[in-house]
Design a protein around this motif. Structure first.
Motif, PDB file in Angstrom:
ATOM      1  N   ALA A  25       0.731  -1.249   0.348  1.00  0.00           N
ATOM      2  CA  ALA A  25       0.206   0.159  -0.126  1.00  0.00           C
ATOM      3  C   ALA A  25       0.825   1.836  -0.302  1.00  0.00           C
ATOM      4  O   ALA A  25       0.582   2.171  -0.841  1.00  0.00           O
ATOM      5  CB  ALA A  25      -0.980  -0.137   0.985  1.00  0.00           C
ATOM      6  N   ILE A  26       1.877   1.312   0.755  1.00  0.00           N
ATOM      7  CA  ILE A  26       3.115   2.466   0.606  1.00  0.00           C
ATOM      8  C   ILE A  26       3.694   2.454  -0.570  1.00  0.00           C
ATOM      9  O   ILE A  26       3.274   3.544  -1.206  1.00  0.00           O
ATOM     10  CB  ILE A  26       4.181   2.256   1.675  1.00  0.00           C
ATOM     11  CG1 ILE A  26       3.663   2.264   3.315  1.00  0.00           C
ATOM     12  CG2 ILE A  26       4.847   3.212   2.304  1.00  0.00           C
ATOM     13  CD1 ILE A  26       4.468   1.990   4.634  1.00  0.00           C
ATOM     14  N   LEU A  27       4.045   1.643  -1.006  1.00  0.00           N
ATOM     15  CA  LEU A  27       4.703   1.764  -2.674  1.00  0.00           C
ATOM     16  C   LEU A  27       3.509   1.864  -3.812  1.00  0.00           C
ATOM     17  O   LEU A  27       4.014   2.751  -4.364  1.00  0.00           O
ATOM     18  CB  LEU A  27       5.403  -0.062  -2.687  1.00  0.00           C
ATOM     19  CG  LEU A  27       6.518   0.071  -2.270  1.00  0.00           C
ATOM     20  CD1 LEU A  27       6.901  -2.040  -2.581  1.00  0.00           C
ATOM     21  CD2 LEU A  27       7.465   0.093  -2.727  1.00  0.00           C
ATOM     22  N   ASP A  28       2.273   1.991  -3.691  1.00  0.00           N
ATOM     23  CA  ASP A  28       1.755   2.172  -4.580  1.00  0.00           C
ATOM     24  C   ASP A  28       0.421   3.901  -4.322  1.00  0.00           C
ATOM     25  O   ASP A  28       0.585   4.321  -5.322  1.00  0.00           O
ATOM     26  CB  ASP A  28       0.156   1.374  -4.678  1.00  0.00           C
ATOM     27  CG  ASP A  28       0.037  -0.008  -4.764  1.00  0.00           C
ATOM     28  OD1 ASP A  28       1.117  -0.413  -5.438  1.00  0.00           O
ATOM     29  OD2 ASP A  28      -0.921  -1.088  -3.908  1.00  0.00           O
ATOM     30  N   ALA A  29       0.761   4.167  -3.599  1.00  0.00           N
ATOM     31  CA  ALA A  29       0.502   5.520  -2.877  1.00  0.00           C
ATOM     32  C   ALA A  29       1.240   5.846  -3.374  1.00  0.00           C
ATOM     33  O   ALA A  29       1.927   7.388  -3.828  1.00  0.00           O
ATOM     34  CB  ALA A  29       0.826   5.333  -1.403  1.00  0.00           C
ATOM     35  N   ALA A  30       3.300   5.691  -2.654  1.00  0.00           N
ATOM     36  CA  ALA A  30       4.268   6.748  -3.302  1.00  0.00           C
ATOM     37  C   ALA A  30       4.485   6.862  -4.467  1.00  0.00           C
ATOM     38  O   ALA A  30       4.117   7.212  -5.198  1.00  0.00           O
ATOM     39  CB  ALA A  30       5.551   6.203  -2.596  1.00  0.00           C
ATOM     40  N   GLU A  31       4.167   6.031  -5.245  1.00  0.00           N
ATOM     41  CA  GLU A  31       4.480   5.723  -7.185  1.00  0.00           C
ATOM     42  C   GLU A  31       3.471   6.437  -7.803  1.00  0.00           C
ATOM     43  O   GLU A  31       3.805   7.068  -8.425  1.00  0.00           O
ATOM     44  CB  GLU A  31       4.059   4.152  -7.407  1.00  0.00           C
ATOM     45  CG  GLU A  31       4.274   4.349  -9.191  1.00  0.00           C
ATOM     46  CD  GLU A  31       4.473   2.866  -9.518  1.00  0.00           C
ATOM     47  OE1 GLU A  31       4.550   2.363 -10.715  1.00  0.00           O
ATOM     48  OE2 GLU A  31       4.445   1.971  -9.007  1.00  0.00           O
ATOM     49  N   ALA A  32       1.938   6.103  -6.961  1.00  0.00           N
ATOM     50  CA  ALA A  32       1.257   7.790  -7.109  1.00  0.00           C
ATOM     51  C   ALA A  32       1.268   8.937  -7.412  1.00  0.00           C
ATOM     52  O   ALA A  32       1.478   9.996  -8.636  1.00  0.00           O
ATOM     53  CB  ALA A  32       0.088   7.082  -6.681  1.00  0.00           C
ATOM     54  N   ARG A  41       8.656  17.257  -4.211  1.00  0.00           N
ATOM     55  CA  ARG A  41       7.310  17.796  -4.107  1.00  0.00           C
ATOM     56  C   ARG A  41       6.149  16.620  -3.259  1.00  0.00           C
ATOM     57  O   ARG A  41       5.463  17.052  -2.688  1.00  0.00           O
ATOM     58  CB  ARG A  41       6.343  18.328  -5.589  1.00  0.00           C
ATOM     59  CG  ARG A  41       6.971  18.986  -5.677  1.00  0.00           C
ATOM     60  CD  ARG A  41       5.486  20.693  -6.511  1.00  0.00           C
ATOM     61  NE  ARG A  41       5.740  19.170  -7.931  1.00  0.00           N
ATOM     62  CZ  ARG A  41       6.647  19.419  -8.861  1.00  0.00           C
ATOM     63  NH1 ARG A  41       7.347  20.067  -9.050  1.00  0.00           N
ATOM     64  NH2 ARG A  41       6.118  18.724  -9.916  1.00  0.00           N
ATOM     65  N   THR A  42       6.405  15.329  -3.274  1.00  0.00           N
ATOM     66  CA  THR A  42       6.294  14.414  -2.421  1.00  0.00           C
ATOM     67  C   THR A  42       6.407  14.306  -1.192  1.00  0.00           C
ATOM     68  O   THR A  42       7.724  14.353  -0.929  1.00  0.00           O
ATOM     69  CB  THR A  42       5.761  13.319  -3.023  1.00  0.00           C
ATOM     70  OG1 THR A  42       4.972  13.302  -4.437  1.00  0.00           O
ATOM     71  CG2 THR A  42       5.036  11.791  -2.856  1.00  0.00           C
ATOM     72  N   SER A  43       5.672  14.403  -0.183  1.00  0.00           N
ATOM     73  CA  SER A  43       6.205  14.601   1.264  1.00  0.00           C
ATOM     74  C   SER A  43       5.639  12.762   2.246  1.00  0.00           C
ATOM     75  O   SER A  43       4.696  12.417   1.470  1.00  0.00           O
ATOM     76  CB  SER A  43       5.756  15.567   1.906  1.00  0.00           C
ATOM     77  OG  SER A  43       4.329  15.286   2.025  1.00  0.00           O
TER      78      SER A  43
END
Length: 215
Positions: A25-32, A41-43
């Protein structure tokens, strides 16, 4: 006693599954978010909020944002390797396999998501040369070595003549990718033009097939 041991094993397996689900779930969110907003810009807070996890879990699995980016890239690499293997295994002969793989690679690199990820990789590589070297070793060279294994197998089976399989695999990727990736990063019109040039891929590939494959 056996029942207790079995129950403990099931609890451990369930816990491992939950950890893997949180990691995914973390990988999916990070990639998106990386693709939508850019890496800088992604925190981490935004990734945690999007994934429904926690900052502690993120640090436990990935250490930091750079580690998270590497994990995203490693996952994409593994997925690509699986796709490559399926294409090769499904083909009737080496020529068909290499043509199918060439078009897959070409289409992958001009896809807008791949272009966006490439921009991130270039930016981070410029900031940290060691990141670039690690990426080359753990992503590009892994693809090269996997294809070289296929080339060596075909040579052993009498289907090809690859004296230096690793060098031939490097040449194959260079032939297929050519300047498509660069053109795709320039503007959308270039992507459209490159996407329509499948015949050019076939034309570039023919000398490679004629030289290395057994008639």
């Amino acid at each position: 006693m056996a029942f207790i041991v079995q129950e403990m094993d099931e609890v451990q397996a369930c816990g491992a599954d939950r950890r893997e689900d949180r990691r995914r779930a973390i990988l999916d969110a990070a990639e998106a978010l990386f693709l939508d907003q850019g890496f800088e810009r992604t925190s981490l807070a935004a990734i945690v909020k999007c994934s429904g996890g926690s900052l502690a879990t993120l640090y436990e699995h990935f250490s930091n944002k750079r580690g998270l980016l590497r994990a995203v890239l490693d996952r994409r690499r593994d997925e690509n390797l699986d796709d490559h293997a399926r294409l090769i295994d499904a083909a009737a002969d080496p020529a068909d396999a290499l043509r199918a793989l060439a078009h897959w690679i070409h289409d992958y690199f001009i896809d807008p998501r791949s272009v966006a990820m490439m921009r991130i990789m270039i930016g981070e590589s410029l900031r940290d040369p060691q990141f670039a070297r690690d990426l080359h070793r753990d992503v590009h060279l892994v693809h090269v070595h996997k294809l070289a294994e296929v080339f060596r197998r075909w040579t052993a089976e009498g289907k090809a003549r690859f004296e230096d399989a690793d060098a031939a695999a490097e040449l194959y990727f260079a032939t297929v990718m050519c300047n498509a990736e660069l053109n795709a990063m320039l503007d959308a019109k270039s992507r459209d033009a490159v996407a329509a040039s499948r015949a050019q891929i076939e034309w570039r590939l023919e000398p490679f097939l004629a030289y290395f494959l057994t008639p």
